[in-house]
Scaffold this motif. Structure first.
Motif, PDB file in Angstrom:
ATOM      1  N   GLY A 186      -6.867  -5.444  -1.731  1.00  0.00           N
ATOM      2  CA  GLY A 186      -7.069  -4.014  -1.515  1.00  0.00           C
ATOM      3  C   GLY A 186      -5.902  -3.189  -2.031  1.00  0.00           C
ATOM      4  O   GLY A 186      -6.092  -2.141  -2.651  1.00  0.00           O
ATOM      5  N   ALA A 187      -4.685  -3.679  -1.788  1.00  0.00           N
ATOM      6  CA  ALA A 187      -3.507  -2.958  -2.275  1.00  0.00           C
ATOM      7  C   ALA A 187      -3.463  -2.941  -3.793  1.00  0.00           C
ATOM      8  O   ALA A 187      -3.103  -1.928  -4.404  1.00  0.00           O
ATOM      9  CB  ALA A 187      -2.245  -3.606  -1.718  1.00  0.00           C
ATOM     10  N   SER A 188      -3.847  -4.062  -4.419  1.00  0.00           N
ATOM     11  CA  SER A 188      -3.848  -4.128  -5.882  1.00  0.00           C
ATOM     12  C   SER A 188      -4.843  -3.133  -6.452  1.00  0.00           C
ATOM     13  O   SER A 188      -4.560  -2.442  -7.443  1.00  0.00           O
ATOM     14  CB  SER A 188      -4.206  -5.549  -6.332  1.00  0.00           C
ATOM     15  N   ARG A 189      -6.009  -3.049  -5.829  1.00  0.00           N
ATOM     16  CA  ARG A 189      -7.026  -2.108  -6.316  1.00  0.00           C
ATOM     17  C   ARG A 189      -6.553  -0.673  -6.113  1.00  0.00           C
ATOM     18  O   ARG A 189      -6.708   0.177  -6.989  1.00  0.00           O
ATOM     19  CB  ARG A 189      -8.350  -2.334  -5.599  1.00  0.00           C
ATOM     20  N   MET A 190      -5.961  -0.387  -4.970  1.00  0.00           N
ATOM     21  CA  MET A 190      -5.461   0.959  -4.717  1.00  0.00           C
ATOM     22  C   MET A 190      -4.395   1.336  -5.745  1.00  0.00           C
ATOM     23  O   MET A 190      -4.366   2.471  -6.240  1.00  0.00           O
ATOM     24  CB  MET A 190      -4.874   1.024  -3.303  1.00  0.00           C
ATOM     25  N   ALA A 191      -3.537   0.389  -6.069  1.00  0.00           N
ATOM     26  CA  ALA A 191      -2.478   0.663  -7.042  1.00  0.00           C
ATOM     27  C   ALA A 191      -3.048   0.908  -8.437  1.00  0.00           C
ATOM     28  O   ALA A 191      -2.472   1.673  -9.214  1.00  0.00           O
ATOM     29  CB  ALA A 191      -1.477  -0.490  -7.072  1.00  0.00           C
ATOM     30  N   ARG A 192      -4.161   0.267  -8.762  1.00  0.00           N
ATOM     31  CA  ARG A 192      -4.791   0.539 -10.055  1.00  0.00           C
ATOM     32  C   ARG A 192      -5.383   1.944 -10.086  1.00  0.00           C
ATOM     33  O   ARG A 192      -5.310   2.638 -11.104  1.00  0.00           O
ATOM     34  CB  ARG A 192      -5.878  -0.500 -10.343  1.00  0.00           C
ATOM     35  N   VAL A 193      -5.977   2.348  -8.966  1.00  0.00           N
ATOM     36  CA  VAL A 193      -6.572   3.684  -8.886  1.00  0.00           C
ATOM     37  C   VAL A 193      -5.487   4.757  -8.930  1.00  0.00           C
ATOM     38  O   VAL A 193      -5.644   5.799  -9.578  1.00  0.00           O
ATOM     39  CB  VAL A 193      -7.418   3.818  -7.599  1.00  0.00           C
ATOM     40  N   ALA A 194      -4.368   4.501  -8.233  1.00  0.00           N
ATOM     41  CA  ALA A 194      -3.290   5.496  -8.146  1.00  0.00           C
ATOM     42  C   ALA A 194      -1.944   4.778  -8.143  1.00  0.00           C
ATOM     43  O   ALA A 194      -1.419   4.431  -7.085  1.00  0.00           O
ATOM     44  CB  ALA A 194      -3.448   6.337  -6.886  1.00  0.00           C
ATOM     45  N   PRO A 195      -1.361   4.517  -9.306  1.00  0.00           N
ATOM     46  CA  PRO A 195      -0.087   3.809  -9.370  1.00  0.00           C
ATOM     47  C   PRO A 195       1.047   4.509  -8.633  1.00  0.00           C
ATOM     48  O   PRO A 195       2.031   3.863  -8.262  1.00  0.00           O
ATOM     49  CB  PRO A 195       0.205   3.747 -10.881  1.00  0.00           C
ATOM     50  N   ASP A 196       0.908   5.813  -8.409  1.00  0.00           N
ATOM     51  CA  ASP A 196       1.950   6.568  -7.720  1.00  0.00           C
ATOM     52  C   ASP A 196       1.722   6.655  -6.213  1.00  0.00           C
ATOM     53  O   ASP A 196       2.452   7.367  -5.515  1.00  0.00           O
ATOM     54  CB  ASP A 196       2.056   7.978  -8.300  1.00  0.00           C
ATOM     55  N   ALA A 197       0.733   5.928  -5.692  1.00  0.00           N
ATOM     56  CA  ALA A 197       0.440   5.974  -4.262  1.00  0.00           C
ATOM     57  C   ALA A 197       1.419   5.112  -3.470  1.00  0.00           C
ATOM     58  O   ALA A 197       1.877   4.066  -3.940  1.00  0.00           O
ATOM     59  CB  ALA A 197      -0.982   5.499  -3.997  1.00  0.00           C
ATOM     60  N   MET A 198       1.715   5.544  -2.260  1.00  0.00           N
ATOM     61  CA  MET A 198       2.446   4.715  -1.303  1.00  0.00           C
ATOM     62  C   MET A 198       1.402   3.990  -0.477  1.00  0.00           C
ATOM     63  O   MET A 198       0.472   4.611   0.054  1.00  0.00           O
ATOM     64  CB  MET A 198       3.332   5.592  -0.411  1.00  0.00           C
ATOM     65  N   ILE A 199       1.540   2.658  -0.353  1.00  0.00           N
ATOM     66  CA  ILE A 199       0.454   1.832   0.157  1.00  0.00           C
ATOM     67  C   ILE A 199       0.939   0.937   1.295  1.00  0.00           C
ATOM     68  O   ILE A 199       1.942   0.229   1.170  1.00  0.00           O
ATOM     69  CB  ILE A 199      -0.118   0.948  -0.969  1.00  0.00           C
ATOM     70  N   TYR A 200       0.194   0.953   2.392  1.00  0.00           N
ATOM     71  CA  TYR A 200       0.324  -0.072   3.428  1.00  0.00           C
ATOM     72  C   TYR A 200      -0.607  -1.229   3.069  1.00  0.00           C
ATOM     73  O   TYR A 200      -1.756  -1.010   2.659  1.00  0.00           O
ATOM     74  CB  TYR A 200      -0.140   0.447   4.784  1.00  0.00           C
ATOM     75  N   THR A 201      -0.151  -2.446   3.273  1.00  0.00           N
ATOM     76  CA  THR A 201      -1.062  -3.574   3.131  1.00  0.00           C
ATOM     77  C   THR A 201      -0.598  -4.731   3.997  1.00  0.00           C
ATOM     78  O   THR A 201       0.596  -4.871   4.287  1.00  0.00           O
ATOM     79  CB  THR A 201      -1.182  -4.035   1.669  1.00  0.00           C
ATOM     80  N   THR A 202      -1.552  -5.549   4.424  1.00  0.00           N
ATOM     81  CA  THR A 202      -1.247  -6.720   5.236  1.00  0.00           C
ATOM     82  C   THR A 202      -0.444  -7.724   4.419  1.00  0.00           C
ATOM     83  O   THR A 202      -0.849  -8.112   3.321  1.00  0.00           O
ATOM     84  CB  THR A 202      -2.539  -7.373   5.731  1.00  0.00           C
ATOM     85  N   ILE A 203       0.693  -8.131   4.962  1.00  0.00           N
ATOM     86  CA  ILE A 203       1.557  -9.122   4.315  1.00  0.00           C
ATOM     87  C   ILE A 203       1.810 -10.239   5.334  1.00  0.00           C
ATOM     88  O   ILE A 203       2.315  -9.986   6.430  1.00  0.00           O
ATOM     89  CB  ILE A 203       2.891  -8.504   3.871  1.00  0.00           C
ATOM     90  N   GLU A 204       1.455 -11.445   4.958  1.00  0.00           N
ATOM     91  CA  GLU A 204       1.646 -12.585   5.857  1.00  0.00           C
ATOM     92  C   GLU A 204       2.894 -13.392   5.533  1.00  0.00           C
ATOM     93  O   GLU A 204       3.434 -14.084   6.392  1.00  0.00           O
ATOM     94  CB  GLU A 204       0.413 -13.483   5.813  1.00  0.00           C
ATOM     95  N   SER A 205       3.349 -13.317   4.288  1.00  0.00           N
ATOM     96  CA  SER A 205       4.576 -14.005   3.893  1.00  0.00           C
ATOM     97  C   SER A 205       5.149 -13.296   2.670  1.00  0.00           C
ATOM     98  O   SER A 205       4.444 -12.529   1.993  1.00  0.00           O
ATOM     99  CB  SER A 205       4.303 -15.474   3.563  1.00  0.00           C
ATOM    100  N   ALA A 206       6.404 -13.576   2.393  1.00  0.00           N
ATOM    101  CA  ALA A 206       7.035 -12.951   1.235  1.00  0.00           C
ATOM    102  C   ALA A 206       6.347 -13.355  -0.059  1.00  0.00           C
ATOM    103  O   ALA A 206       6.436 -12.643  -1.068  1.00  0.00           O
ATOM    104  CB  ALA A 206       8.517 -13.322   1.196  1.00  0.00           C
ATOM    105  N   ALA A 207       5.614 -14.471  -0.058  1.00  0.00           N
ATOM    106  CA  ALA A 207       4.893 -14.900  -1.253  1.00  0.00           C
ATOM    107  C   ALA A 207       3.811 -13.902  -1.647  1.00  0.00           C
ATOM    108  O   ALA A 207       3.451 -13.807  -2.833  1.00  0.00           O
ATOM    109  CB  ALA A 207       4.276 -16.278  -1.027  1.00  0.00           C
ATOM    110  N   ASP A 208       3.290 -13.150  -0.664  1.00  0.00           N
ATOM    111  CA  ASP A 208       2.297 -12.124  -0.986  1.00  0.00           C
ATOM    112  C   ASP A 208       2.889 -11.076  -1.924  1.00  0.00           C
ATOM    113  O   ASP A 208       2.171 -10.470  -2.723  1.00  0.00           O
ATOM    114  CB  ASP A 208       1.790 -11.451   0.283  1.00  0.00           C
TER     115      ASP A 208
END
Length: 310
Positions: A186-208
């Motif tokens: 979801g975060a990747s898609r949001m960033a494609r739609v708006a690269p200048d957006a500030m985005i919250y996204t679920t992160i389970e590990s630093a590997a994400d």
């Protein structure tokens, strides 16, 4: 260290304020000019800010209502989380549920109503009492928030990112909102739609974060949502080392951390913040604001200094 740094920003002494923090910040709205810089300042100075879930509803104040947002901000600086849904005629309004019975004096599905019909409804508070307030459109909320605070936009399933981004841009509000997503995809898609957006996204590990980086997502525009179970200091440190800020939720009803803190002491909000949190999302913004303010060692709310410095 946090208390020393922030005290220096306010005290009448010879020390320099870190990252541009200054003593006038306590009088400022939570309206930073640059969102990545604001969140960097929170992280670098170990400061946490409160996010009011659904705007901070309380007896006499409905969720997702501008009067409620004003009531929340009267108690201190907070981010305002809202839910964005769509009406039958394509308008974007603030409403959490697909149906309107729980939150208004109407009945039926939101998608079957026009904007005019929705805004003719009266909202209910958490006790079910009907209030003399009406559901706002997203544009009304965006215009209201200008110069006051930041909005976190939880985009419901019936709404496309593209439509919300279009509305945000038309309101000249991209620099004062955050988009809530629930996965790396979801975060990747949001960033494609708006690269200048500030985005919250679920992160389970630093590997994400590696996955996001490979997909071209600017990590300076990511805030990691780490859930509601229990803060993980190890994860928070790992994310901070990558320059990513951390959000955690104490919300969630009678079994939530908010409920436990009501029983056990509100100072627990500050203890959670000390694990490396920059945002605490809560159903009890007033209690969280008091606890964080009491613990930060400065006169006034520490988060406002980062707003002024950004």
């Amino acid at each position: 260290m946090k208390h020393v740094l922030l005290a220096c920003a306010l005290a009448l002494c010879a020390c320099d304020a870190p990252h541009g923090l200054d003593s006038g910040a306590a009088q400022s709205p939570l309206a930073p000019a640059n969102l990545p810089s604001f969140f960097d300042c929170l992280r670098e100075n170990s400061v946490a800010v409160v996010a009011a879930h659904r705007g901070g509803p309380a007896p006499g104040y409905a969720e997702n209502a501008i009067a409620t947002f004003e009531h929340t901000l009267s108690q201190g600086p907070a981010l305002i989380e809202v839910d964005v849904s769509r009406t039958r005629d394509g308008a974007l309004v603030l409403m959490h549920d697909d149906t309107i019975e729980r939150t208004t004096n109407g009945e039926g599905d939101l998608r079957d109503l026009t904007l005019a019909e929705v805004q003719a409804l009266n909202l209910r508070d958490e006790n079910g009492d009907v209030l003399d307030v009406h559901p706002p459109s997203l544009r009304e909320a965006l215009d209201w928030a200008r110069g006051r605070t930041l909005l976190e936009l939880d985009v419901k399933r019936s709404v496309s990112y593209e439509d919300v981004v279009r509305e945000v841009r038309e309101a000249d509000a991209m620099g004062r909102v955050l988009f809530v997503t629930y996965s790396v995809d979801g975060a990747s898609r949001m960033a494609r739609v708006a690269p200048d957006a500030m985005i919250y996204t679920t992160i389970e590990s630093a590997a994400d974060l590696d996955t996001l980086s490979r997909r071209g997502v600017d990590l300076s525009r990511i805030v990691a949502w780490t859930g509601t179970d229990e803060p993980s200091a190890a994860l928070n440190v790992a994310l901070a080392q990558r320059g990513v800020e951390v959000s955690f939720g104490t919300l969630g009803g009678r079994d939530s951390w908010d409920a436990r803190f009501q029983r056990d002491g509100h100072d627990q909000y500050a203890a959670f913040a000390e694990t490396g949190l920059q945002v605490i999302a809560t159903d009890e913004p007033a209690a969280a604001l008091r606890a964080l303010d009491a613990s930060d060692g400065v006169d006034g709310f520490a988060a406002l200094q980062c707003a002024r410095a950004s």
